[in-house]
Design a protein around this motif. Structure first.
Motif, mmCIF file in Angstrom:
data_model
loop_
_atom_site.group_PDB
_atom_site.id
_atom_site.type_symbol
_atom_site.label_atom_id
_atom_site.label_comp_id
_atom_site.label_asym_id
_atom_site.label_seq_id
_atom_site.Cartn_x
_atom_site.Cartn_y
_atom_site.Cartn_z
ATOM 1 N N UNK A 89 0.980 -1.431 -0.078
ATOM 2 C CA UNK A 89 0.078 -0.022 0.121
ATOM 3 C C UNK A 89 1.149 1.271 0.126
ATOM 4 N N UNK A 90 0.671 2.073 -0.958
ATOM 5 C CA UNK A 90 1.462 3.433 -0.990
ATOM 6 C C UNK A 90 0.410 4.541 -1.267
ATOM 7 N N UNK A 91 0.393 5.497 0.125
ATOM 8 C CA UNK A 91 -0.418 6.430 -0.099
ATOM 9 C C UNK A 91 -1.980 6.152 -0.538
ATOM 10 N N UNK A 92 -2.339 5.196 -0.018
ATOM 11 C CA UNK A 92 -3.764 4.808 -0.096
ATOM 12 C C UNK A 92 -4.042 4.008 -1.408
ATOM 13 N N UNK A 93 -2.987 3.592 -2.341
ATOM 14 C CA UNK A 93 -3.157 2.756 -3.391
ATOM 15 C C UNK A 93 -2.595 1.563 -3.444
ATOM 16 N N UNK A 94 -3.381 0.661 -3.653
ATOM 17 C CA UNK A 94 -2.548 -0.819 -3.391
ATOM 18 C C UNK A 94 -2.164 -1.311 -4.809
ATOM 19 N N UNK A 95 -0.861 -2.073 -4.697
ATOM 20 C CA UNK A 95 -0.211 -2.711 -5.697
ATOM 21 C C UNK A 95 0.255 -3.898 -5.348
ATOM 22 N N UNK A 96 0.354 -4.792 -6.293
ATOM 23 C CA UNK A 96 1.125 -6.156 -6.061
ATOM 24 C C UNK A 96 2.568 -5.939 -6.242
ATOM 25 N N UNK A 97 3.280 -6.804 -5.179
ATOM 26 C CA UNK A 97 4.720 -6.541 -5.447
ATOM 27 C C UNK A 97 5.464 -6.846 -6.954
ATOM 28 N N UNK A 98 4.771 -7.569 -7.654
ATOM 29 C CA UNK A 98 5.396 -7.823 -8.989
ATOM 30 C C UNK A 98 4.808 -6.874 -9.912
ATOM 31 N N UNK A 99 4.264 -5.658 -9.454
ATOM 32 C CA UNK A 99 3.746 -4.732 -10.279
ATOM 33 C C UNK A 99 4.415 -3.441 -9.782
ATOM 34 N N UNK A 100 5.422 -3.427 -8.704
ATOM 35 C CA UNK A 100 6.090 -2.357 -8.478
ATOM 36 C C UNK A 100 6.657 -1.509 -9.570
ATOM 37 N N UNK A 101 7.162 -2.349 -10.666
ATOM 38 C CA UNK A 101 7.313 -1.774 -11.699
ATOM 39 C C UNK A 101 6.459 -2.397 -12.967
ATOM 40 N N UNK A 102 5.703 -1.974 -13.628
ATOM 41 C CA UNK A 102 5.113 -2.124 -14.539
ATOM 42 C C UNK A 102 5.912 -2.699 -15.654
ATOM 43 N N UNK A 103 6.046 -4.187 -15.978
ATOM 44 C CA UNK A 103 6.967 -4.653 -16.960
ATOM 45 C C UNK A 103 6.631 -4.138 -18.484
ATOM 46 N N UNK A 104 5.306 -4.264 -18.859
ATOM 47 C CA UNK A 104 4.611 -3.692 -20.140
ATOM 48 C C UNK A 104 4.869 -2.279 -20.330
#
Length: 336
Positions: A89-104
């Motif tokens: 969770x970053x400033x109220x926005x959820x993200x999965x760890x493998x999406x920390x940097x979106x590959x595409x």
């Protein structure tokens, strides 16, 4: 923080509160968290604070019944299960760890910035970017097609090194000190401890740290001279890719909207809903407009606003003139 049901057999309680209290009693919860360390954590059933405890080695991960929460900074926290990061969770926005940097997205932007770069080098740059996110103190990778020249230009603002191919271990070692690591598109490092320069422009965010803002300043200052992508990992775990390129669109979308305005530009065909709706779509795509297109849209807008006033006695909406964005170029258009 450990989240598990009350009386979980794999949680060893080292301290139990007499009367469990709600997690929403923030002052009490914070006081308890201040007692936690690497060995013991606050134990909660997700609603109430139960005390302090630790996870036993006997825990069967297949049950997925115990989760750990690590607080990384203000409004930043991670959830782990059996040592695996499952959510951030970053400033109220959820993200999965493998999406920390979106590959595409990383690949798309890198291809646009570094024309002609091949897939093996893209894969390697992405590998290095992801590796940098593991640096707990934060890190910065400055990727440029002029890395060798920049290492010389920076002079005393960096520690120049003989070109060396990076792997995760070496990268984490080089990013353990302040400053960035200067890398070319082949994944070769030319300098460490890089202190970025530049002239302050219109970008930046006072609410963000020095790494992020120095990356923005450097890219704005050097973008006309060299292609650059900077991976910024903040100490709170937040990750940014600078510059943040606008997504690509089909140029035909713009041309179609202009033709719609042209079709509305007569007393016989005018209608407010079509005019306002089309202008709204163009405003959302204003970044992509060329100077010629801005001029044409502004001409049509002026004519259509006259018709709008003639047909409707009620309050009318006034649209601002469009102006081309200096950062726009053909790379923002998709091939058709």
């Amino acid at each position: 923080l450990i989240i598990a049901r009350k009386d979980h057999p794999d949680i060893e309680m080292t301290l139990e509160v007499d009367k469990p209290f709600a997690l929403t009693e923030f002052r009490k919860s914070r006081k308890m968290l201040e007692l936690s360390n690497e060995e013991v954590a606050v134990v909660s059933d997700s609603h109430h604070v139960l005390g302090l405890g630790k996870l036993k080695n006997s825990y069967d991960a297949s049950t997925e019944s115990v989760f750990n929460v690590y607080f990384k900074g203000v409004h930043c926290w991670d959830i782990y299960h059996a040592g695996t990061n499952v959510l951030q969770m970053r400033y109220g926005l959820p993200q999965f760890s493998n999406e920390t940097i979106n590959k595409e997205r990383f690949f798309m932007d890198a291809k646009r910035l570094f024309r002609g770069i091949t897939q093996p080098y893209l894969d390697n740059l992405y590998y290095l970017a992801v590796a940098a996110t593991k640096q707990e103190k934060g890190a910065m990778i400055v990727i440029t097609d002029k890395a060798k020249e920049e290492a010389t230009r920076f002079g005393k603002r960096c520690i120049s090194i003989k070109p060396i191919k990076l792997d995760e271990k070496l990268l984490l070692n080089l990013t353990s000190i302040d400053g960035g690591v200067l890398v070319d598109t082949n994944g070769l490092a030319y300098a460490k401890g890089v202190i970025l320069d530049g002239i302050v422009g219109i970008g930046g965010d006072a609410g963000r740290g020095s790494r992020y803002n120095s990356a923005i300043t450097y890219c704005e200052h050097r973008s006309s001279i060299q292609s650059t992508m900077i991976v910024v990992v903040s100490s709170d775990g937040m990750v940014d890719i600078v510059p943040q390129l606008e997504p690509q669109i089909k140029h035909s979308e713009i041309l179609t909207l202009i033709r719609v305005l042209e079709g509305l530009n007569s007393k016989e065909t005018y209608n407010r809903k079509g005019f306002y709706g089309t202008m709204d779509l163009l405003e959302k795509r204003s970044f992509y407009l060329t100077m010629k297109e801005c001029k044409r849209i502004n001409e049509l807008k002026s004519s259509l606003q006259v018709l709008d006033k003639e047909y409707y006695d009620s309050m009318v909406q006034i649209f601002e003139d469009f102006n081309p964005n200096s950062e726009m170029n053909d790379s923002y258009y998709l091939e058709e």
